[in-house]
Design a protein around this motif. Structure first.
Motif, PDB file in Angstrom:
ATOM      1  N   UNK A   1       0.804  -0.973  -0.156  1.00  0.00           N
ATOM      2  CA  UNK A   1      -0.014  -0.166   0.021  1.00  0.00           C
ATOM      3  C   UNK A   1       0.855   1.103   0.121  1.00  0.00           C
ATOM      4  N   UNK A   2       2.051   1.245   0.307  1.00  0.00           N
ATOM      5  CA  UNK A   2       2.958   2.253   0.305  1.00  0.00           C
ATOM      6  C   UNK A   2       4.142   2.409  -0.522  1.00  0.00           C
ATOM      7  N   UNK A   3       4.082   1.430  -1.596  1.00  0.00           N
ATOM      8  CA  UNK A   3       5.136   1.283  -2.612  1.00  0.00           C
ATOM      9  C   UNK A   3       4.928   2.443  -3.658  1.00  0.00           C
ATOM     10  N   UNK A   4       5.862   2.693  -4.210  1.00  0.00           N
ATOM     11  CA  UNK A   4       5.695   3.897  -5.541  1.00  0.00           C
ATOM     12  C   UNK A   4       5.294   5.047  -5.122  1.00  0.00           C
ATOM     13  N   UNK A   5       5.549   5.507  -4.008  1.00  0.00           N
ATOM     14  CA  UNK A   5       5.356   6.681  -3.339  1.00  0.00           C
ATOM     15  C   UNK A   5       6.221   7.409  -2.766  1.00  0.00           C
ATOM     16  N   UNK A   6       7.569   7.032  -3.017  1.00  0.00           N
ATOM     17  CA  UNK A   6       8.740   7.776  -2.723  1.00  0.00           C
ATOM     18  C   UNK A   6       9.194   7.503  -1.408  1.00  0.00           C
ATOM     19  N   UNK A   7       8.671   6.726  -0.629  1.00  0.00           N
ATOM     20  CA  UNK A   7       9.039   6.351   0.821  1.00  0.00           C
ATOM     21  C   UNK A   7      10.133   5.364   0.625  1.00  0.00           C
ATOM     22  N   UNK A   8      10.416   4.503  -0.185  1.00  0.00           N
ATOM     23  CA  UNK A   8      11.641   3.806  -0.081  1.00  0.00           C
ATOM     24  C   UNK A   8      12.960   4.631  -0.392  1.00  0.00           C
ATOM     25  N   UNK A   9      12.824   5.649  -1.220  1.00  0.00           N
ATOM     26  CA  UNK A   9      13.900   6.668  -1.340  1.00  0.00           C
ATOM     27  C   UNK A   9      14.121   7.321  -0.134  1.00  0.00           C
ATOM     28  N   UNK A  10      12.843   7.829   0.228  1.00  0.00           N
ATOM     29  CA  UNK A  10      13.227   8.420   1.338  1.00  0.00           C
ATOM     30  C   UNK A  10      13.685   7.831   2.601  1.00  0.00           C
ATOM     31  N   UNK A  11      13.404   6.619   2.721  1.00  0.00           N
ATOM     32  CA  UNK A  11      14.185   6.015   4.059  1.00  0.00           C
ATOM     33  C   UNK A  11      15.261   5.709   3.631  1.00  0.00           C
ATOM     34  N   UNK A  12      16.005   5.399   2.610  1.00  0.00           N
ATOM     35  CA  UNK A  12      17.452   5.207   2.268  1.00  0.00           C
ATOM     36  C   UNK A  12      18.085   6.619   2.513  1.00  0.00           C
ATOM     37  N   UNK A  13      17.617   7.559   2.133  1.00  0.00           N
ATOM     38  CA  UNK A  13      18.148   9.085   2.421  1.00  0.00           C
ATOM     39  C   UNK A  13      18.329   9.412   3.778  1.00  0.00           C
ATOM     40  N   UNK A  14      17.395   8.868   4.544  1.00  0.00           N
ATOM     41  CA  UNK A  14      17.479   9.043   6.251  1.00  0.00           C
ATOM     42  C   UNK A  14      18.832   8.187   6.468  1.00  0.00           C
ATOM     43  N   UNK A  15      18.794   6.797   6.058  1.00  0.00           N
ATOM     44  CA  UNK A  15      19.742   5.795   6.327  1.00  0.00           C
ATOM     45  C   UNK A  15      21.196   6.534   6.019  1.00  0.00           C
ATOM     46  N   UNK A  16      21.252   7.193   4.914  1.00  0.00           N
ATOM     47  CA  UNK A  16      22.421   7.937   4.590  1.00  0.00           C
ATOM     48  C   UNK A  16      23.012   9.148   5.016  1.00  0.00           C
ATOM     49  N   UNK A  17      21.942   9.864   5.595  1.00  0.00           N
ATOM     50  CA  UNK A  17      22.224  11.095   6.528  1.00  0.00           C
ATOM     51  C   UNK A  17      22.667  10.603   8.049  1.00  0.00           C
ATOM     52  N   UNK A  18      22.044   9.254   8.260  1.00  0.00           N
ATOM     53  CA  UNK A  18      22.460   8.781   9.649  1.00  0.00           C
ATOM     54  C   UNK A  18      23.990   8.378   9.547  1.00  0.00           C
ATOM     55  N   UNK A  19      24.406   7.619   8.307  1.00  0.00           N
ATOM     56  CA  UNK A  19      25.914   7.600   8.058  1.00  0.00           C
ATOM     57  C   UNK A  19      26.823   8.748   8.071  1.00  0.00           C
ATOM     58  N   UNK A  20      26.304   9.754   7.571  1.00  0.00           N
ATOM     59  CA  UNK A  20      26.961  11.124   7.409  1.00  0.00           C
ATOM     60  C   UNK A  20      27.184  11.730   8.809  1.00  0.00           C
ATOM     61  N   UNK A  21      25.954  11.728   9.637  1.00  0.00           N
ATOM     62  CA  UNK A  21      26.151  12.399  10.937  1.00  0.00           C
ATOM     63  C   UNK A  21      26.834  11.750  12.006  1.00  0.00           C
ATOM     64  N   UNK A  22      27.033  10.337  11.769  1.00  0.00           N
ATOM     65  CA  UNK A  22      27.857   9.474  12.547  1.00  0.00           C
ATOM     66  C   UNK A  22      29.241   9.283  12.102  1.00  0.00           C
ATOM     67  N   UNK A  23      29.649  10.192  10.971  1.00  0.00           N
ATOM     68  CA  UNK A  23      30.957  10.193  10.602  1.00  0.00           C
ATOM     69  C   UNK A  23      31.448   8.803  10.200  1.00  0.00           C
TER      70      UNK A  23
END
Length: 224
Positions: free
Chosen positions: A147-169
């Motif tokens: 029900x939540x596929x093809x709405x940009x959520x997967x891309x958004x969540x991967x961006x959040x993980x990427x930002x976590x990686x950056x924030x934690x050096x």
């Protein structure tokens, strides 16, 4: 006549020292990342997803903090989405092994829930870890309900993980994807622009692999 300086030995010693310093720094970064109570706290703007007809909130929690119902849903969604892909691979599907992996103490989860009902609709299993001497955020799973596929959520969540990686050096974010999972492979490589990681095994005439290891570097931390 004095002893001739052994330049190569000095170079090797310097290289070992540099590697040891890099390892120590990486281990420290991973320990610091795992010591957090909430990796989303430094990213308040990324705790909501409101677009394309869905209104979701995101939380980041350790596996040890999940209640039984959430653990069961996480395993069930993984089985529904991935059992066929695992069965087609040399790895095969083993529900007991997968459930144990999802419940290990080192596991973190990024979970998207409906804002009003708190019904979970997507999750990512990730870990702050060392991989081949590199400090990384490793994405083990990202699974979405239909029900939540093809709405940009997967891309958004991967961006959040990427930002976590950056924030934690950390040096990079990594993941493993089956080659025969063409939708996921295209998503990571074509949409998110992940590249083949240096640790990814290459096919030869003697051995072929049905998976790839992909990654994206933290530009600030990448070692030249």
């Amino acid at each position: 006549m004095g002893k001739k300086p052994n330049l190569k030995a000095k170079e090797r010693k310097a290289e070992r020292k540099a590697m040891e310093m890099k390892m120590n720094s990486g281990v420290f970064a991973v320990k610091k990342a795992n010591a957090q109570s909430d990796p989303l706290e430094p990213l308040p703007s990324f705790t909501k997803f409101e677009r394309n007809g869905v209104n979701l909130v995101l939380v980041a929690v350790r596996a040890s903090s999940l209640d039984t119902s959430l653990k069961d849903w996480i395993f069930d969604l993984t089985e529904r989405n991935m059992k066929e892909m695992y069965t087609k691979s040399e790895w095969g599907w083993n529900g007991e092994v997968k459930r144990k992996e999802l419940n290990e103490d080192a596991a973190w989860f990024l979970i998207a829930k409906e804002k009003d009902t708190e019904v979970p609709v997507a999750f990512s299993h990730f870990r702050f870890d060392m991989d081949h001497d590199d400090d990384v955020l490793y994405c083990y799973e990202i699974q979405l309900e239909e029900c939540v596929r093809r709405k940009g959520l997967g891309k958004f969540m991967m961006k959040v993980l990427e930002l976590m990686m950056i924030k934690n050096d950390l040096l990079k974010i990594m993941l493993t994807v089956f080659k025969h999972n063409e939708i996921a492979s295209g998503f990571f490589k074509d949409v998110l622009k992940y590249e083949i990681d240096e640790t990814c095994p290459y096919d030869t005439v003697y051995e072929q692999f049905d998976y790839e290891i992909l990654s994206r570097f933290n530009a600030k931390e990448k070692k030249v």
